[in-house]
Design an enzyme around this catalytic site. Structure first.
Site, PDB file in Angstrom:
ATOM      1  N   ASP A 104       0.840  -1.204   0.000  1.00  0.00           N
ATOM      2  CA  ASP A 104       0.000   0.000   0.000  1.00  0.00           C
ATOM      3  C   ASP A 104       0.873   1.252   0.000  1.00  0.00           C
ATOM      4  O   ASP A 104       1.987   1.233   0.524  1.00  0.00           O
ATOM      5  CB  ASP A 104      -0.901   0.021   1.251  1.00  0.00           C
ATOM      6  CG  ASP A 104      -1.837  -1.179   1.307  1.00  0.00           C
ATOM      7  OD1 ASP A 104      -2.398  -1.532   0.260  1.00  0.00           O
ATOM      8  OD2 ASP A 104      -1.982  -1.758   2.400  1.00  0.00           O
ATOM      9  N   LYS A 159       0.205  -8.478  -2.100  1.00  0.00           N
ATOM     10  CA  LYS A 159      -1.177  -8.024  -2.322  1.00  0.00           C
ATOM     11  C   LYS A 159      -1.138  -6.653  -2.991  1.00  0.00           C
ATOM     12  O   LYS A 159      -0.572  -5.709  -2.450  1.00  0.00           O
ATOM     13  CB  LYS A 159      -1.949  -7.929  -1.004  1.00  0.00           C
ATOM     14  CG  LYS A 159      -3.401  -7.501  -1.218  1.00  0.00           C
ATOM     15  CD  LYS A 159      -4.222  -7.629   0.039  1.00  0.00           C
ATOM     16  CE  LYS A 159      -4.175  -6.437   0.941  1.00  0.00           C
ATOM     17  NZ  LYS A 159      -4.868  -5.231   0.432  1.00  0.00           N
ATOM     18  N   ASP A 196      -6.460  -7.128  -4.842  1.00  0.00           N
ATOM     19  CA  ASP A 196      -7.501  -6.737  -3.880  1.00  0.00           C
ATOM     20  C   ASP A 196      -8.353  -5.604  -4.460  1.00  0.00           C
ATOM     21  O   ASP A 196      -8.208  -4.447  -4.079  1.00  0.00           O
ATOM     22  CB  ASP A 196      -6.818  -6.309  -2.573  1.00  0.00           C
ATOM     23  CG  ASP A 196      -7.790  -6.168  -1.421  1.00  0.00           C
ATOM     24  OD1 ASP A 196      -8.956  -6.597  -1.566  1.00  0.00           O
ATOM     25  OD2 ASP A 196      -7.382  -5.642  -0.368  1.00  0.00           O
ATOM     26  N   LYS A 211     -11.771  -5.612  -4.458  1.00  0.00           N
ATOM     27  CA  LYS A 211     -13.033  -5.504  -3.705  1.00  0.00           C
ATOM     28  C   LYS A 211     -14.191  -5.145  -4.644  1.00  0.00           C
ATOM     29  O   LYS A 211     -14.871  -4.119  -4.485  1.00  0.00           O
ATOM     30  CB  LYS A 211     -12.917  -4.481  -2.574  1.00  0.00           C
ATOM     31  CG  LYS A 211     -11.917  -4.891  -1.492  1.00  0.00           C
ATOM     32  CD  LYS A 211     -12.011  -3.980  -0.285  1.00  0.00           C
ATOM     33  CE  LYS A 211     -11.173  -4.453   0.880  1.00  0.00           C
ATOM     34  NZ  LYS A 211      -9.722  -4.360   0.682  1.00  0.00           N
ATOM     35  N   LEU A 212     -14.440  -6.004  -5.609  1.00  0.00           N
ATOM     36  CA  LEU A 212     -15.473  -5.733  -6.616  1.00  0.00           C
ATOM     37  C   LEU A 212     -16.866  -5.758  -5.993  1.00  0.00           C
ATOM     38  O   LEU A 212     -17.173  -6.624  -5.167  1.00  0.00           O
ATOM     39  CB  LEU A 212     -15.375  -6.771  -7.741  1.00  0.00           C
ATOM     40  CG  LEU A 212     -14.036  -6.794  -8.486  1.00  0.00           C
ATOM     41  CD1 LEU A 212     -13.975  -7.987  -9.437  1.00  0.00           C
ATOM     42  CD2 LEU A 212     -13.827  -5.505  -9.254  1.00  0.00           C
ATOM     43  N   ASP A 270     -20.732  -4.675  -7.621  1.00  0.00           N
ATOM     44  CA  ASP A 270     -21.614  -4.037  -8.601  1.00  0.00           C
ATOM     45  C   ASP A 270     -22.685  -5.064  -8.975  1.00  0.00           C
ATOM     46  O   ASP A 270     -22.781  -6.123  -8.346  1.00  0.00           O
ATOM     47  CB  ASP A 270     -20.792  -3.596  -9.833  1.00  0.00           C
ATOM     48  CG  ASP A 270     -21.393  -2.352 -10.497  1.00  0.00           C
ATOM     49  OD1 ASP A 270     -22.629  -2.325 -10.682  1.00  0.00           O
ATOM     50  OD2 ASP A 270     -20.649  -1.429 -10.828  1.00  0.00           O
ATOM     51  N   ILE A 271     -23.466  -4.768  -9.992  1.00  0.00           N
ATOM     52  CA  ILE A 271     -24.466  -5.762 -10.394  1.00  0.00           C
ATOM     53  C   ILE A 271     -23.732  -6.971 -10.990  1.00  0.00           C
ATOM     54  O   ILE A 271     -22.596  -6.852 -11.473  1.00  0.00           O
ATOM     55  CB  ILE A 271     -25.498  -5.173 -11.396  1.00  0.00           C
ATOM     56  CG1 ILE A 271     -24.802  -4.638 -12.648  1.00  0.00           C
ATOM     57  CG2 ILE A 271     -26.338  -4.091 -10.728  1.00  0.00           C
ATOM     58  CD1 ILE A 271     -25.773  -4.268 -13.754  1.00  0.00           C
ATOM     59  N   PRO A 272     -24.365  -8.156 -10.918  1.00  0.00           N
ATOM     60  CA  PRO A 272     -23.662  -9.392 -11.311  1.00  0.00           C
ATOM     61  C   PRO A 272     -23.003  -9.320 -12.691  1.00  0.00           C
ATOM     62  O   PRO A 272     -21.836  -9.694 -12.844  1.00  0.00           O
ATOM     63  CB  PRO A 272     -24.778 -10.444 -11.283  1.00  0.00           C
ATOM     64  CG  PRO A 272     -25.770  -9.914 -10.294  1.00  0.00           C
ATOM     65  CD  PRO A 272     -25.719  -8.426 -10.398  1.00  0.00           C
ATOM     66  N   THR A 313     -21.935  -6.761 -14.409  1.00  0.00           N
ATOM     67  CA  THR A 313     -20.775  -5.863 -14.447  1.00  0.00           C
ATOM     68  C   THR A 313     -19.565  -6.499 -13.760  1.00  0.00           C
ATOM     69  O   THR A 313     -18.432  -6.404 -14.243  1.00  0.00           O
ATOM     70  CB  THR A 313     -21.134  -4.510 -13.792  1.00  0.00           C
ATOM     71  OG1 THR A 313     -22.253  -3.977 -14.508  1.00  0.00           O
ATOM     72  CG2 THR A 313     -19.998  -3.523 -13.846  1.00  0.00           C
ATOM     73  N   THR A 323     -13.129  -3.640   8.039  1.00  0.00           N
ATOM     74  CA  THR A 323     -12.649  -3.476   9.421  1.00  0.00           C
ATOM     75  C   THR A 323     -12.663  -2.011   9.859  1.00  0.00           C
ATOM     76  O   THR A 323     -12.588  -1.725  11.049  1.00  0.00           O
ATOM     77  CB  THR A 323     -11.209  -4.035   9.578  1.00  0.00           C
ATOM     78  OG1 THR A 323     -10.510  -3.830   8.362  1.00  0.00           O
ATOM     79  CG2 THR A 323     -11.207  -5.486   9.937  1.00  0.00           C
ATOM     80  N   ARG A 328      -0.136  -7.787  13.486  1.00  0.00           N
ATOM     81  CA  ARG A 328       1.035  -7.036  13.942  1.00  0.00           C
ATOM     82  C   ARG A 328       1.918  -7.981  14.745  1.00  0.00           C
ATOM     83  O   ARG A 328       1.421  -8.903  15.392  1.00  0.00           O
ATOM     84  CB  ARG A 328       0.621  -5.854  14.836  1.00  0.00           C
ATOM     85  CG  ARG A 328      -0.094  -4.715  14.104  1.00  0.00           C
ATOM     86  CD  ARG A 328       0.815  -3.977  13.131  1.00  0.00           C
ATOM     87  NE  ARG A 328       0.153  -2.871  12.449  1.00  0.00           N
ATOM     88  CZ  ARG A 328      -0.543  -2.988  11.308  1.00  0.00           C
ATOM     89  NH1 ARG A 328      -0.666  -4.172  10.719  1.00  0.00           N
ATOM     90  NH2 ARG A 328      -1.094  -1.928  10.745  1.00  0.00           N
ATOM     91  N   ARG A 371       2.103  -2.799   6.727  1.00  0.00           N
ATOM     92  CA  ARG A 371       3.150  -1.923   7.259  1.00  0.00           C
ATOM     93  C   ARG A 371       4.177  -2.612   8.138  1.00  0.00           C
ATOM     94  O   ARG A 371       5.319  -2.168   8.199  1.00  0.00           O
ATOM     95  CB  ARG A 371       2.483  -0.765   8.004  1.00  0.00           C
ATOM     96  CG  ARG A 371       1.835   0.219   7.042  1.00  0.00           C
ATOM     97  CD  ARG A 371       0.774   1.056   7.684  1.00  0.00           C
ATOM     98  NE  ARG A 371      -0.439   0.305   7.929  1.00  0.00           N
ATOM     99  CZ  ARG A 371      -1.561   0.827   8.388  1.00  0.00           C
ATOM    100  NH1 ARG A 371      -1.622   2.101   8.677  1.00  0.00           N
ATOM    101  NH2 ARG A 371      -2.631   0.075   8.554  1.00  0.00           N
TER     102      ARG A 371
HETATM  103  O1  C5P Z   1      -0.535  -2.200   6.989  1.00  0.00           O
HETATM  104  P1  C5P Z   1      -1.568  -3.224   7.368  1.00  0.00           P
HETATM  105  O2  C5P Z   1      -0.941  -4.531   7.850  1.00  0.00           O
HETATM  106  O3  C5P Z   1      -2.582  -2.684   8.324  1.00  0.00           O
HETATM  107  O4  C5P Z   1      -2.305  -3.548   5.993  1.00  0.00           O
HETATM  108  C1  C5P Z   1      -3.370  -4.425   5.944  1.00  0.00           C
HETATM  109  C2  C5P Z   1      -3.866  -4.578   4.554  1.00  0.00           C
HETATM  110  O5  C5P Z   1      -5.025  -5.375   4.564  1.00  0.00           O
HETATM  111  C3  C5P Z   1      -4.248  -3.292   3.833  1.00  0.00           C
HETATM  112  O6  C5P Z   1      -3.949  -3.474   2.465  1.00  0.00           O
HETATM  113  C4  C5P Z   1      -5.744  -3.207   4.045  1.00  0.00           C
HETATM  114  O7  C5P Z   1      -6.384  -2.517   3.013  1.00  0.00           O
HETATM  115  C5  C5P Z   1      -6.125  -4.682   4.009  1.00  0.00           C
HETATM  116  N1  C5P Z   1      -7.369  -5.037   4.659  1.00  0.00           N
HETATM  117  C6  C5P Z   1      -7.655  -4.776   5.988  1.00  0.00           C
HETATM  118  N2  C5P Z   1      -8.849  -5.169   6.531  1.00  0.00           N
HETATM  119  C7  C5P Z   1      -9.756  -5.819   5.774  1.00  0.00           C
HETATM  120  C8  C5P Z   1      -9.493  -6.101   4.431  1.00  0.00           C
HETATM  121  C9  C5P Z   1      -8.278  -5.683   3.912  1.00  0.00           C
HETATM  122  O8  C5P Z   1      -6.835  -4.194   6.692  1.00  0.00           O
HETATM  123  N3  C5P Z   1     -10.894  -6.231   6.315  1.00  0.00           N
END
Ligand code: C5P
Length: 239
Positions: free
Chosen positions: A11, A33, A61, A63-64, A66-68, A70, A120, A186, A220
């Protein structure tokens, strides 16, 4: 634990930063990812370039939602790209999930479709505000998402490690077995020192695996690590 279990979220990185990060891992990084920001900026060519130059599995990732029709067409536009996991919003409903799976099987046979449930970033008050879900009803709300996804034939879910127990009990009830991929990870020392940034519900890699995760998404903690190789060694030394 093998690095094969870890998808590193790239990211807030430019293409050059991504390439230098991959190089820095000395081939230890097995999976990445790619999110919307990188895909929208660099497009399918970048995924092909990654495939040509590195032995990496790619979780796209997008995260689609929309309508089926599309969503199915969007997936057919990804035809033959090196995609291992692709995300859709489970809240698109049964027909959308089925259309996504059908299109993926045809156009992206190597890809597994993972469902996102509630993001989340949503706090209990958001769930109440938008869907009238009381805090005490939240586990049931997740359960409904998992049931709809499994019923529609989804390959797995991306979910907070703290929702793993809800999915496990749904799997038992439905005699199903789906992939469980968890962000919100983490290292134990980061949790102890409060370095969880915007993630509210976090577990360590070992805890998430012990709770049933098949794969972890780590952003991160790896991409901004002071010593990336030390963190990779730490993951590899988990039993
Ligand atoms: O930096 P970090 O470990 O928090 O990154 C987590 C990754 O997982 C990010 O790309 C975030 O968009 C993704 N993600 C998330 N929670 C979700 C789905 C995806 O944190 N429910």
């Amino acid at each position: 634990m093998s690095m094969e279990k870890v998808f590193c979220a790239l990211d807030n990185m430019t293409k050059d930063e991504v390439l230098s990060f991959i190089e820095k891992s000395n081939g230890k990084l097995k999976n990445i990812k790619v999110g919307m920001e990188l895909y929208y900026a660099e497009g399918p060519k970048f995924l092909q370039e990654l495939q040509e130059n590195y032995d990496l599995k790619i979780f796209l990732d997008l995260k689609l939602h929309d309508i089926p029709n599309t969503v199915a067409k969007a997936i057919s536009s990804l035809k033959d790209l090196p995609v291992h996991f692709l995300t859709i919003h489970t809240s698109g409903g049964t027909q959308m999930i089925k259309a996504a799976i059908e299109s993926a099987r045809k156009n992206l046979p190597s890809a597994k479709i993972l469902g996102v449930s509630y993001l989340t970033s949503l706090a209990p008050h958001d769930l109440k505000e938008m869907w009238g879900i009381e805090e005490s009803e939240i586990p049931k709300a997740f359960e409904r998402f998992f049931k709809v996804g499994i019923e529609a034939g989804i390959d797995g879910f991306i979910l907070s490690p703290l929702e793993l127990n809800i999915l496990s009990s749904v799997e038992k009830e439905m005699k199903a077995n789906v992939l469980k991929v968890t962000p919100g990870i983490r290292f134990a020392d980061e949790i102890a020192s409060g370095q969880t940034q915007d993630q509210k519900r976090v577990l360590s890699p070992e805890e998430a695996i012990a709770n049933g995760a098949d794969y972890l998404v780590m952003g991160r903690s790896l991409s901004q690590a002071n010593d990336l190789m030390a963190r990779i060694n730490e993951i590899e030394s988990i039993h």
